[in-house]
Design a protein around this motif. Structure first.
Motif, PDB file in Angstrom:
ATOM      1  N   THR A  20      -5.236   7.150  -0.853  1.00 25.22           N
ATOM      2  CA  THR A  20      -4.477   7.473  -2.058  1.00 25.22           C
ATOM      3  C   THR A  20      -3.519   6.326  -2.364  1.00 25.22           C
ATOM      4  O   THR A  20      -2.375   6.348  -1.925  1.00 25.22           O
ATOM      5  CB  THR A  20      -3.679   8.774  -1.855  1.00 25.22           C
ATOM      6  N   PRO A  21      -3.965   5.321  -3.104  1.00 28.33           N
ATOM      7  CA  PRO A  21      -3.112   4.159  -3.377  1.00 28.33           C
ATOM      8  C   PRO A  21      -2.014   4.458  -4.400  1.00 28.33           C
ATOM      9  O   PRO A  21      -2.047   4.007  -5.540  1.00 28.33           O
ATOM     10  CB  PRO A  21      -4.105   3.123  -3.905  1.00 28.33           C
ATOM     11  N   ASN A  22      -1.034   5.262  -3.964  1.00 29.61           N
ATOM     12  CA  ASN A  22       0.035   5.673  -4.876  1.00 29.61           C
ATOM     13  C   ASN A  22       1.401   5.108  -4.484  1.00 29.61           C
ATOM     14  O   ASN A  22       2.414   5.494  -5.055  1.00 29.61           O
ATOM     15  CB  ASN A  22       0.101   7.203  -4.956  1.00 29.61           C
ATOM     16  N   GLY A  23       1.432   4.232  -3.478  1.00 28.59           N
ATOM     17  CA  GLY A  23       2.678   3.570  -3.114  1.00 28.59           C
ATOM     18  C   GLY A  23       3.612   4.357  -2.221  1.00 28.59           C
ATOM     19  O   GLY A  23       4.741   3.935  -1.994  1.00 28.59           O
ATOM     20  N   ASP A  24       3.147   5.495  -1.668  1.00 25.42           N
ATOM     21  CA  ASP A  24       4.032   6.285  -0.809  1.00 25.42           C
ATOM     22  C   ASP A  24       4.014   5.827   0.650  1.00 25.42           C
ATOM     23  O   ASP A  24       4.707   6.384   1.490  1.00 25.42           O
ATOM     24  CB  ASP A  24       3.694   7.774  -0.896  1.00 25.42           C
ATOM     25  N   GLY A  25       3.193   4.809   0.961  1.00 27.15           N
ATOM     26  CA  GLY A  25       3.134   4.288   2.321  1.00 27.15           C
ATOM     27  C   GLY A  25       2.190   5.039   3.244  1.00 27.15           C
ATOM     28  O   GLY A  25       2.052   4.694   4.410  1.00 27.15           O
ATOM     29  N   ILE A  26       1.526   6.076   2.742  1.00 32.35           N
ATOM     30  CA  ILE A  26       0.587   6.864   3.545  1.00 32.35           C
ATOM     31  C   ILE A  26      -0.812   6.703   2.952  1.00 32.35           C
ATOM     32  O   ILE A  26      -1.045   7.068   1.798  1.00 32.35           O
ATOM     33  CB  ILE A  26       0.985   8.357   3.566  1.00 32.35           C
ATOM     34  N   ASN A  27      -1.727   6.140   3.729  1.00 36.13           N
ATOM     35  CA  ASN A  27      -3.115   5.931   3.290  1.00 36.13           C
ATOM     36  C   ASN A  27      -3.197   5.228   1.937  1.00 36.13           C
ATOM     37  O   ASN A  27      -4.003   5.589   1.085  1.00 36.13           O
ATOM     38  CB  ASN A  27      -3.882   7.257   3.244  1.00 36.13           C
ATOM     39  N   GLU A  61      -7.829  -5.286   3.725  1.00 32.71           N
ATOM     40  CA  GLU A  61      -7.533  -3.941   3.240  1.00 32.71           C
ATOM     41  C   GLU A  61      -7.748  -3.909   1.730  1.00 32.71           C
ATOM     42  O   GLU A  61      -7.382  -4.849   1.028  1.00 32.71           O
ATOM     43  CB  GLU A  61      -6.089  -3.567   3.564  1.00 32.71           C
ATOM     44  N   TRP A  62      -8.339  -2.817   1.217  1.00 35.13           N
ATOM     45  CA  TRP A  62      -8.565  -2.669  -0.218  1.00 35.13           C
ATOM     46  C   TRP A  62      -7.541  -1.713  -0.791  1.00 35.13           C
ATOM     47  O   TRP A  62      -7.329  -0.616  -0.266  1.00 35.13           O
ATOM     48  CB  TRP A  62      -9.979  -2.164  -0.488  1.00 35.13           C
ATOM     49  N   ASP A  63      -6.924  -2.104  -1.902  1.00 35.11           N
ATOM     50  CA  ASP A  63      -5.868  -1.298  -2.519  1.00 35.11           C
ATOM     51  C   ASP A  63      -6.351  -0.468  -3.703  1.00 35.11           C
ATOM     52  O   ASP A  63      -5.552   0.112  -4.434  1.00 35.11           O
ATOM     53  CB  ASP A  63      -4.710  -2.190  -2.951  1.00 35.11           C
ATOM     54  N   GLY A  64      -7.661  -0.409  -3.930  1.00 35.64           N
ATOM     55  CA  GLY A  64      -8.197   0.411  -5.011  1.00 35.64           C
ATOM     56  C   GLY A  64      -8.142  -0.250  -6.371  1.00 35.64           C
ATOM     57  O   GLY A  64      -8.092   0.441  -7.389  1.00 35.64           O
ATOM     58  N   THR A  65      -8.167  -1.591  -6.389  1.00 32.94           N
ATOM     59  CA  THR A  65      -8.168  -2.299  -7.669  1.00 32.94           C
ATOM     60  C   THR A  65      -9.398  -3.192  -7.783  1.00 32.94           C
ATOM     61  O   THR A  65     -10.002  -3.579  -6.781  1.00 32.94           O
ATOM     62  CB  THR A  65      -6.910  -3.174  -7.846  1.00 32.94           C
ATOM     63  N   ARG A  66      -9.741  -3.504  -9.021  1.00 29.77           N
ATOM     64  CA  ARG A  66     -10.812  -4.454  -9.327  1.00 29.77           C
ATOM     65  C   ARG A  66     -10.290  -5.360 -10.427  1.00 29.77           C
ATOM     66  O   ARG A  66      -9.893  -4.871 -11.491  1.00 29.77           O
ATOM     67  CB  ARG A  66     -12.065  -3.722  -9.783  1.00 29.77           C
ATOM     68  N   ASN A  67     -10.257  -6.648 -10.161  1.00 32.46           N
ATOM     69  CA  ASN A  67      -9.727  -7.630 -11.116  1.00 32.46           C
ATOM     70  C   ASN A  67      -8.309  -7.266 -11.567  1.00 32.46           C
ATOM     71  O   ASN A  67      -7.961  -7.411 -12.737  1.00 32.46           O
ATOM     72  CB  ASN A  67     -10.647  -7.769 -12.327  1.00 32.46           C
ATOM     73  N   GLY A  68      -7.507  -6.729 -10.638  1.00 33.25           N
ATOM     74  CA  GLY A  68      -6.123  -6.391 -10.935  1.00 33.25           C
ATOM     75  C   GLY A  68      -5.914  -5.046 -11.608  1.00 33.25           C
ATOM     76  O   GLY A  68      -4.782  -4.651 -11.872  1.00 33.25           O
ATOM     77  N   ASN A  69      -6.993  -4.317 -11.897  1.00 36.50           N
ATOM     78  CA  ASN A  69      -6.895  -3.008 -12.553  1.00 36.50           C
ATOM     79  C   ASN A  69      -7.282  -1.898 -11.582  1.00 36.50           C
ATOM     80  O   ASN A  69      -8.199  -2.068 -10.775  1.00 36.50           O
ATOM     81  CB  ASN A  69      -7.826  -2.948 -13.770  1.00 36.50           C
TER      82      ASN A  69
END
Length: 100
Positions: A20-27, A61-69
């Protein structure tokens, strides 16, 4: 002449199975631990339509973005391409979920 064969066992930890790439620091990111033990690993992440979302060399590590989106919340598939100890190309495939 005696020849001993010692198999090398490698464990990959695909963590987490969802993220869950929502910035809460968990997963917040998806990653594969243990790739340092594999020769020439390349990770390719696909969406449900087979479109490549990201490609990596080595441990990343992948943050759930593609080309910055941000990509959509959905199931994603991945393939690890690598060479075994004899230099023979191998693949491992599995999937994970991105939740937003």
């Amino acid at each position: 002449m005696d020849v001993k064969f010692t198999p090398k066992i490698c464990f990959l930890w695909i963590t987490p199975r969802f993220f869950t790439p929502n910035g809460d620091g968990i997963n917040d990111t998806w990653k594969i631990d243990g790739l340092t033990e594999i020769q020439n690993p390349e990770i390719t992440i696909y969406d449900r339509f087979g479109v490549i979302q990201q490609q990596f060399q080595g441990e990343v590590e992948w943050d759930g973005t593609r080309n910055g989106n941000q990509v959509l919340a959905s199931d994603y598939w991945f393939k690890i391409s690598y060479e075994n100890t004899e230099g023979v190309p191998k693949e491992y495939k599995s999937h994970f979920t991105l939740k937003r």
